[in-house]
Design an enzyme around this catalytic site. Sequence first.
Site, PDB file in Angstrom:
ATOM      1  N   LYS A  22       1.297  -0.981  -0.100  1.00  0.00           N
ATOM      2  CA  LYS A  22       0.007  -0.007   0.026  1.00  0.00           C
ATOM      3  C   LYS A  22       0.987   1.544   0.224  1.00  0.00           C
ATOM      4  O   LYS A  22       2.724   0.995   0.264  1.00  0.00           O
ATOM      5  CB  LYS A  22      -1.140   0.117   1.280  1.00  0.00           C
ATOM      6  N   ARG A  53      -3.814  -9.652   3.986  1.00  0.00           N
ATOM      7  CA  ARG A  53      -3.897  -9.898   2.410  1.00  0.00           C
ATOM      8  C   ARG A  53      -2.743  -9.337   1.967  1.00  0.00           C
ATOM      9  O   ARG A  53      -2.712  -8.325   1.903  1.00  0.00           O
ATOM     10  CB  ARG A  53      -5.134  -9.133   1.963  1.00  0.00           C
TER      11      ARG A  53
HETATM   12  N1  PMM Z   1      -7.137  -3.494   0.340  1.00  0.00           N
HETATM   13  C1  PMM Z   1      -7.643  -3.703  -1.337  1.00  0.00           C
HETATM   14  C2  PMM Z   1      -8.720  -4.876  -1.796  1.00  0.00           C
HETATM   15  N2  PMM Z   1      -9.375  -5.216  -0.761  1.00  0.00           N
HETATM   16  N3  PMM Z   1      -9.644  -6.202   0.866  1.00  0.00           N
HETATM   17  C3  PMM Z   1      -9.743  -6.563   2.499  1.00  0.00           C
HETATM   18  N4  PMM Z   1     -10.692  -7.093   3.024  1.00  0.00           N
HETATM   19  N5  PMM Z   1      -8.779  -5.888   2.861  1.00  0.00           N
HETATM   20  C4  PMM Z   1      -8.182  -4.810   2.658  1.00  0.00           C
HETATM   21  O1  PMM Z   1      -6.882  -4.405   3.126  1.00  0.00           O
HETATM   22  C5  PMM Z   1      -8.079  -4.699   0.736  1.00  0.00           C
HETATM   23  C6  PMM Z   1      -9.373  -5.546   0.001  1.00  0.00           C
HETATM   24  C7  PMM Z   1      -7.447  -2.855  -2.235  1.00  0.00           C
HETATM   25  O2  PMM Z   1      -5.546  -3.339  -1.777  1.00  0.00           O
HETATM   26  P1  PMM Z   1      -4.964  -3.775  -3.289  1.00  0.00           P
HETATM   27  O3  PMM Z   1      -5.586  -2.707  -4.068  1.00  0.00           O
HETATM   28  O4  PMM Z   1      -3.814  -4.366  -3.672  1.00  0.00           O
HETATM   29  O5  PMM Z   1      -5.399  -4.941  -4.057  1.00  0.00           O
END
Ligand code: PMM
Length: 368
Positions: A304, A339
């Site tokens: 992030k 994640r």
């Molecule tokens: N972050 C992203 C997308 N989905 N879901 C959950 N539960 N928690 C998160 O922190 C989260 C998510 C965004 O990250 P990406 O764009 O790198 O997938």
Amino acid sequence: MTAGGPARLVLSGVEEAPGLAQAVAAAHGHARFVEGRLEVTAAPERLIHAAGRVGGAPAAAAMRAAVLPAVAAWLAPPPDLVTPAGRLPTASRPTVMGVLNVTPDSFSDGGVAIGAEDHPRTALEAGAALFEAGADLVDVGGESTRPGAAPVDEAEELRRVLPVVEGLAAAGGIVSIDTTKAAVARAAVAAGAAIVNDVSAGRDDPALLPTVAELEVPYVLMHRQGTPRTMQQDPTYVDVVGEVFDELADGLAALESAGMARDRVVIDPGIGFGKTLQHNLALLRHLRGFTSLGRPVLLGTSRKSFLGRLTGVDEAERRLEGSLATAVLGVEAGASLLRVHDVLATVRAVVVAHAVRTGEEGPWTASP
Ligand code: PMM
């Protein structure tokens, strides 16, 4: 803290807080007000007696009912997360959720580009590689939730994710669907998805929560301030940790009213979703407190932008070290699901962090 020893408890919504603070002090505890909350350092039993002294037996009973379950949840490991595709062993170790973003801009965020004629082949190979690297589950998403991202319509999101969910689930993996849309959640679960991961806490589509309740699959309740398009413009909190905690606690109660069993819910403070760098750091520093809600905590820090700000690394895919640092700290603070994009490296880091924390070696190991 030990079961009978003093605990630092943060209480909101307490009636007669000044009297309670005095009573706690009289019982040799410490209490102070911070931003509308009462911070108390005392043995839980002393706090219950203090409430009784101030408000009589009903106040003592209310305090007991509020405090003892939170302390028990804080001390105990979270339960396993049971999904229709298998059990995630969150009670015994942290689990790793691999990220599979199936969006056109995904080369930059570690996913796979769609649009190629061979879709879903590339995505399926990428998903299989995440499982092989040690992911306990894979999170498939067809709509970018990055700050400033434009919404994707339902038909397009379905075209992106459904064949990927179907293929990975058919191969025996636990798959979660990262969506804010009820229709996508329903179709994905029919195709084999075993968890719904919703970054909107049900706010983007009023049909989502009733749909997930009806589908009887686990649900990730994530905190977000604002919408992806605007959320990073001026995130504002008086007390970010307290507000995120209270919103998740209220959200859990709302899910129960919508018919969702509490034991199906995972909570997530939503790192980067309507938060400044300092907000993210405060949430990470106080992550442990979220375990008192009694549900597994999911942490999503991988690659992030706040990690880029701290380390001066602009390219998301070069933020591995920062991602690992937060994964390890997350494990130490009791996070149950991580994640992440870099599954193999995270599994290895977390295996070590878990071993240091508990003394347990394996049986969980990363394959090369
Ligand atoms: N972050 C992203 C997308 N989905 N879901 C959950 N539960 N928690 C998160 O922190 C989260 C998510 C965004 O990250 P990406 O764009 O790198 O997938």
